[in-house]
Write a protein that holds these residues in place. Sequence first.
Motif, short mmCIF file in Angstrom:
data_model
loop_
_atom_site.label_atom_id
_atom_site.label_comp_id
_atom_site.label_asym_id
_atom_site.label_seq_id
_atom_site.Cartn_x
_atom_site.Cartn_y
_atom_site.Cartn_z
N MET A 108 26.56 33.03 31.50
CA MET A 108 26.78 32.93 32.95
C MET A 108 27.86 33.93 33.39
SD MET A 108 27.81 29.57 35.19
CE MET A 108 28.00 29.68 36.95
N LYS A 109 27.59 34.66 34.47
CA LYS A 109 28.54 35.66 34.93
C LYS A 109 29.74 35.02 35.63
CE LYS A 109 25.49 39.63 35.74
NZ LYS A 109 25.07 40.64 36.75
N LYS A 110 30.90 35.66 35.45
CA LYS A 110 32.08 35.33 36.23
C LYS A 110 32.22 36.36 37.35
CE LYS A 110 34.69 33.10 32.50
NZ LYS A 110 34.67 31.74 33.06
N SER A 111 32.82 35.95 38.44
CA SER A 111 33.01 36.87 39.58
C SER A 111 34.41 37.47 39.52
CB SER A 111 32.81 36.13 40.90
OG SER A 111 33.66 34.99 40.98
N SER B 79 27.02 42.38 32.42
CA SER B 79 26.27 41.21 31.97
C SER B 79 27.18 39.97 31.96
CB SER B 79 25.69 41.44 30.57
OG SER B 79 26.71 41.46 29.59
N LYS B 80 28.49 40.20 32.07
CA LYS B 80 29.45 39.10 32.04
C LYS B 80 30.18 38.92 33.38
CE LYS B 80 30.34 39.50 27.08
NZ LYS B 80 31.34 39.74 26.03
N TYR B 81 30.27 39.99 34.17
CA TYR B 81 31.02 39.92 35.42
C TYR B 81 30.22 40.50 36.59
CZ TYR B 81 35.40 38.96 32.91
OH TYR B 81 36.39 38.39 32.15
N GLU B 82 30.34 39.84 37.73
CA GLU B 82 29.84 40.38 38.99
C GLU B 82 31.03 40.98 39.73
OE1 GLU B 82 27.64 38.88 43.10
OE2 GLU B 82 27.75 37.56 41.35
N VAL C 278 40.81 37.57 40.38
CA VAL C 278 41.21 38.57 41.37
C VAL C 278 42.22 39.50 40.68
CG1 VAL C 278 42.32 39.00 43.60
CG2 VAL C 278 40.85 36.97 43.28
N VAL C 279 41.95 40.80 40.73
CA VAL C 279 42.79 41.80 40.07
C VAL C 279 43.38 42.71 41.14
CG1 VAL C 279 42.90 43.60 38.33
CG2 VAL C 279 41.29 41.71 38.06
N GLU D 18 37.54 40.40 27.97
CA GLU D 18 36.79 39.62 26.99
C GLU D 18 37.41 38.24 26.80
OE1 GLU D 18 33.68 38.84 24.38
OE2 GLU D 18 33.97 40.53 25.76
N GLU D 19 38.74 38.20 26.72
CA GLU D 19 39.41 36.92 26.51
C GLU D 19 39.32 36.02 27.75
OE1 GLU D 19 42.59 38.38 23.09
OE2 GLU D 19 43.34 37.77 25.05
N PHE D 20 39.40 36.62 28.93
CA PHE D 20 39.27 35.81 30.15
C PHE D 20 37.87 35.22 30.24
CE2 PHE D 20 38.30 35.02 34.58
CZ PHE D 20 39.43 34.35 35.01
N TYR D 21 36.87 36.02 29.91
CA TYR D 21 35.49 35.53 29.96
C TYR D 21 35.30 34.34 29.02
CZ TYR D 21 30.42 35.46 29.92
OH TYR D 21 29.10 35.05 30.03
N ASN D 22 35.96 34.40 27.86
CA ASN D 22 35.84 33.33 26.87
C ASN D 22 36.81 32.18 27.09
OD1 ASN D 22 33.75 34.60 25.40
ND2 ASN D 22 35.24 35.90 24.34
N GLY D 23 37.69 32.33 28.10
CA GLY D 23 38.59 31.24 28.47
C GLY D 23 39.82 31.08 27.61
#
Length: 209
Positions: free
Chosen positions: A1-4, A41-44, A64-65, A125-130
């Motif tokens: 599932m993508k993160k925004s 494929s991981k972020y919108e 938010v960056v 990568e780490e943020f996507y994986n929590g």
Amino acid sequence: MKKSILMITPENKEINRFRKRQINNFIQITMPYLAAFIDESKYEITLIDEYNQKVPFEKNFDLVVITVNTANAPHCYNISKKFRNKGSKVAFGGPHATLLPYEAQEHCDVLIIGEAEESWPVFLEEFYNGNYKREYKCLNTPSLEGIPIPRRDLIKRRWFTKGAVFATRGCPYSCSYCNLKQIYKDSFRKRPVNEVIDDIKNIKSGQHR
């Protein structure tokens, strides 16, 4: 599932009022460049430049960056507060976050200190994986060889001024009044000429958005 992910190049009203009177206002290339590292494929990705766009506070984003310079710091802190109150995580990078991390960290969830070629992909990568950390530091002076071409396709409403390209980083001099050495260490690097040419070729003046 993508993160925004929302990437903001901030500009407060006072700076914007001054810059709007100028003609040659090329886009700051930092955010389009960092966007080139992102796995879609991981972020919108949403890219916002406050020079000519409004920050979409009405929308929700996982991350938010914001790139923070000193003149914009209070404005960035206010943006961060609004998004954090909505449940977004906020990451700061840029000169101010690098030079005054102890101040900046009070207003964000993650600090990216120094140059980001190595730490930024790790954080994503780490943020996507929590399992992300509070702070990411530049440990090595990155080479400019093989870096990605900025995502100019994400830039909106910059019909004549989205052609910024960087060919070097740092400075060979040591002026006492300048803090570039604190940001980029004591180094001056050149990007390979053929890669600069490829970057320039990527600029399509006919893409009006």
